[in-house]
Design an enzyme around this catalytic site. Sequence first.
Site, PDB file in Angstrom:
ATOM      1  N   GLU A  60       8.217   9.380  -9.671  1.00  0.00           N
ATOM      2  CA  GLU A  60       7.443   9.464  -8.322  1.00  0.00           C
ATOM      3  C   GLU A  60       7.472  11.183  -7.803  1.00  0.00           C
ATOM      4  O   GLU A  60       6.490  11.485  -7.286  1.00  0.00           O
ATOM      5  CB  GLU A  60       8.243   8.736  -7.415  1.00  0.00           C
ATOM      6  CG  GLU A  60       8.054   7.070  -7.497  1.00  0.00           C
ATOM      7  CD  GLU A  60       6.347   6.801  -7.390  1.00  0.00           C
ATOM      8  OE1 GLU A  60       5.712   7.205  -6.951  1.00  0.00           O
ATOM      9  OE2 GLU A  60       6.152   5.853  -8.032  1.00  0.00           O
ATOM     10  N   TYR A 143       6.331   8.805   1.544  1.00  0.00           N
ATOM     11  CA  TYR A 143       5.742   7.921   0.290  1.00  0.00           C
ATOM     12  C   TYR A 143       6.742   7.677  -0.848  1.00  0.00           C
ATOM     13  O   TYR A 143       7.076   6.623  -1.193  1.00  0.00           O
ATOM     14  CB  TYR A 143       4.588   8.550  -0.333  1.00  0.00           C
ATOM     15  CG  TYR A 143       4.162   8.275  -1.701  1.00  0.00           C
ATOM     16  CD1 TYR A 143       3.500   6.900  -1.768  1.00  0.00           C
ATOM     17  CD2 TYR A 143       4.701   8.616  -2.734  1.00  0.00           C
ATOM     18  CE1 TYR A 143       3.366   6.300  -2.861  1.00  0.00           C
ATOM     19  CE2 TYR A 143       4.590   8.173  -4.142  1.00  0.00           C
ATOM     20  CZ  TYR A 143       3.995   6.852  -4.130  1.00  0.00           C
ATOM     21  OH  TYR A 143       3.504   6.237  -5.165  1.00  0.00           O
ATOM     22  N   ASP A 161      -0.507   5.333  -1.389  1.00  0.00           N
ATOM     23  CA  ASP A 161      -0.840   6.663  -2.080  1.00  0.00           C
ATOM     24  C   ASP A 161      -2.409   6.810  -1.902  1.00  0.00           C
ATOM     25  O   ASP A 161      -2.909   6.018  -1.213  1.00  0.00           O
ATOM     26  CB  ASP A 161      -0.359   6.703  -3.427  1.00  0.00           C
ATOM     27  CG  ASP A 161      -1.020   5.869  -4.191  1.00  0.00           C
ATOM     28  OD1 ASP A 161      -1.682   4.880  -4.020  1.00  0.00           O
ATOM     29  OD2 ASP A 161      -0.937   6.012  -5.398  1.00  0.00           O
ATOM     30  N   CYS A 223     -12.835  -7.086  -9.961  1.00  0.00           N
ATOM     31  CA  CYS A 223     -11.751  -7.026  -9.247  1.00  0.00           C
ATOM     32  C   CYS A 223     -11.150  -8.412  -8.741  1.00  0.00           C
ATOM     33  O   CYS A 223     -11.990  -9.214  -7.974  1.00  0.00           O
ATOM     34  CB  CYS A 223     -12.315  -6.009  -7.820  1.00  0.00           C
ATOM     35  SG  CYS A 223     -10.776  -5.771  -6.713  1.00  0.00           S
TER      36      CYS A 223
END
Length: 372
Positions: A60, A143, A161, A223
Amino acid sequence: MRDMDRFPAPGATSSEEETELNQQLLSWYDRNARIMPWRVSPADRARGLRPDPYRVWLSEVMLQQTTVAAVTEYFQRFTRRWPSVLDLAAAQDAEVMAEWAGLGYYARARNLLKCARLVAQELEGTFPDSYDALMKLPGIGPYTAAAVASIAFDRAETVLDGNVERVMARLHDIHDPLPAVKPVLKEHAGVLTPQLRPGDYAQAVMDLGATICTPKNPACGICPWRSPCQARIAGTAPELPKKTPKQPKPTRLGFAYLARRADGAWLLERRPDKGLLGGMLGWPGSEWNAAPDPRPPFEANWQDLGGEVRHTFTHFHLILQVKLAELPSGYNLTPGQELLTRHAFRPQDLPTVMRKAFDLWAGSEFNPGPNG
């Protein structure tokens, strides 16, 4: 009425609808999760394999402002060399900075070491498992704290994000621009964050944004959230999220001085810990501004390499003029300078802008070749 008010506010959907959305996305993720060296697959997680918090944290930090494609090789090198946070904490600063070279945003590498050493020395090598505790560690912001808590420890934290922002903006057809609308997007993301499998869910939304709900040409037809997606219904998905136009970046100028001794040794200097490229090795040079001082580090017959280096940082463009001279054999190093023999010098250890200056020399008439 603002554009975002045309659709349900955070919390306006029912728990049944939220559960259905979660199930649709997790079912898609179980079949389509991206394979990454730091990730535990949904199938392995279902069998009880837990992610390594060190690997999650390291990935990360590396992924901040950097793509998965760029990070993968660096992550694999780091974890081969320093397989645990204790190994990383014991590493030399220069070794870590050299391995980080080329990845950019070098303050991340300095904070990486600070964080590893704090975890090793004060937390017995164990990462905390809550958002609040993670936020107290060096280099970890909202985050990263949410991502590590969620992915490594299955805490129901809201991970936001760029991919998640895009998915939320399209799911709710929100036209107010980023970054001002970020809190609203986080609220929407928080409403959908489940108590069950929150780590998989966080990675699923990010994967959805990275592979299906892409910035250009989103693949709405495949999707898992195509039915409830308000932007798909309105035909506005490709134009979302809106962003406030950025101011043009200024251009700064500078000089870089490559000094090479007759035996092939190079003169370099380590930049101050604070500031751009902090702690990294590079070429002696001027400050970077509109009218840099052209004085070289020592008097010599400095030759122009016949080209310039152009590089773009986050907030400005840089144009460097690159000069070359022979380093006297009896040269006395000044504070911050280092002399690397031809065998110790590795161009790949330089930050990208400095590597570009070396490449300019390597392709010039001044390069004597492998035996020079």
